[in-house]
Every structure is written in structure tokens, then in C-alpha cells.
Scaffold this motif. Sequence first.
Motif, short mmCIF file in Angstrom:
data_model
loop_
_atom_site.label_atom_id
_atom_site.label_comp_id
_atom_site.label_asym_id
_atom_site.label_seq_id
_atom_site.Cartn_x
_atom_site.Cartn_y
_atom_site.Cartn_z
N LEU A 27 0.71 0.02 3.13
CA LEU A 27 0.19 0.48 4.00
C LEU A 27 -0.29 1.30 4.37
N GLU A 28 -1.12 1.90 5.80
CA GLU A 28 -2.20 2.79 5.71
C GLU A 28 -1.61 4.48 5.87
N SER A 29 -2.29 5.51 5.10
CA SER A 29 -2.08 6.61 5.35
C SER A 29 -1.94 7.14 5.91
N PRO A 30 -0.93 7.97 6.40
CA PRO A 30 -1.25 8.98 7.91
C PRO A 30 -2.78 9.82 8.33
N ALA A 31 -3.89 9.45 6.91
CA ALA A 31 -5.03 10.28 7.32
C ALA A 31 -5.83 8.78 7.59
N LYS A 32 -5.31 7.60 7.53
CA LYS A 32 -6.09 6.30 7.24
C LYS A 32 -5.43 5.80 8.96
#
Length: 237
Positions: A27-32
Motif C-alpha cells: 500500500l502507498e505510504s502516507p507521503a505518496k
Amino acid sequence: MSLKILARMSSVDEARRTMVQMGASALESPAKQTLRRLGLNRSIKLGDHLKSWDMLETIQFVQAHVEKKEPILDIGAFASEITVSLHQLGYSDLSGVDLNKRVQKMPHNDQIDYRVSDFMRTPFPDEHFKAVTSISVIEHGLDQTALLQETARILKPGGYFISSFDYWIDKIDTSNIKIFDMTWTIFSKADVESFIVEAAKFGLKPVGQLDFACADRPVNCMDRDYTFGWLALEKAS
């Protein structure tokens, strides 16, 4: 266990934490996620936190039954997390099919064989794969005979079909609902039993015991409350 049912929402969060710890989360990181909201991240968004439970069940089953060099196919692979997760865990012969042409732009497409194809008529040779995975796919546009016939054709003897699907023990009417411009089936206990009977005609049988019990409906979509089921079938040797 060959059939499992998601019992409570907390199991979803627990499964994702386990996936993160084992290096399997894609899953995408919070930054992404922030960059995506700003329109600065246009890559394919993989997976869904809500599917963490069945993702983990599938990954753990694959780890227990499939060697890392054996071929694995994911059907309905566009935006699916499973191929990327298995790649991160060291599986090296991965393929994916989907009707969405963007499937060929999925992460690691130089190492994972993504093809545009109907998964009921794939381009692969007979008895090619050790495992075929399907995360929340078979309930959309269900043609169980065609699906099982093709899956049995491309699986090696002793290979596995591992799928997850929308489920509730009693029948929930979805006859007037379409998702992805396809019919939507929330499998009932009777539907799963029928699927297993049909699978046996193609040499596919449950790996272990079946547990149909469910007490909670942690999932809601289109004003329907239900849960998820997970099933593993093995092709006769």
C-alpha cells in the motif's frame, strides 16, 4: 482450513500490521497518498486496506505450499496488491492478467509478466502454474463453469486456486446492482457449496475443512452489509 470467513473488522487491521512486519505490504505510504491528493502521484494505486485479511490469508497459504521459483498467476491483476507483495517476498515467476490495458504499467512490470487478457480465456499453456490467485474478483461477472474450467486447465496437478470473495451465509439480493459494469454476487453458503460442487467436475477440491460460520457483517457496499470469504482448492495430482 480450506474455507475461512472474516469474523470482525479488527482482523483486517491485525492482518495489515502483520503484512507490514513481514515486508509484504504494498500500500502507498502516507507521503505518496499526500502527493496523490495533490495530483503529483499518478502511478497505479495498489490494493485496499479493507482487503488486508484475505491478502494475508493468501500470502500465508502461498508461503506454506508454493516454492519461490514456482509460477504463480493473479487474475484480475490491475491494481491488485498480491503480485507486488509476493515479489517483495522473493517470488520470482509471477504473472497477472486483466482486461484493463493499464495492467502492463503495474509496478515491477519488467519482472512480472502482466498481460491484457480475459482470465476465463488466458494465453498460457496447459498445466503451467503452481498457483492461481484471485482477490475479490470472482464475484464480478460470475461464470463459474468457465472460470473453473480455465483455472483447472492452466494449473499443474497438485496446484492451487486461491480466491477471496464477498460473502454472507444467507442470500443477499444484488440482482439490480452492477459494479465495474458487471453483475455482482455476494456468495451465500449455498453459492459456495455450489461452486465447490462445480469445481470438483474439473478436479479441483478443497484443501482442508470448510468453516461457514459468520457472526458479523463488517463490510458495507452499495447499501449491502456482508463479510469476506476465502477459499483454497487443489487440483488433483
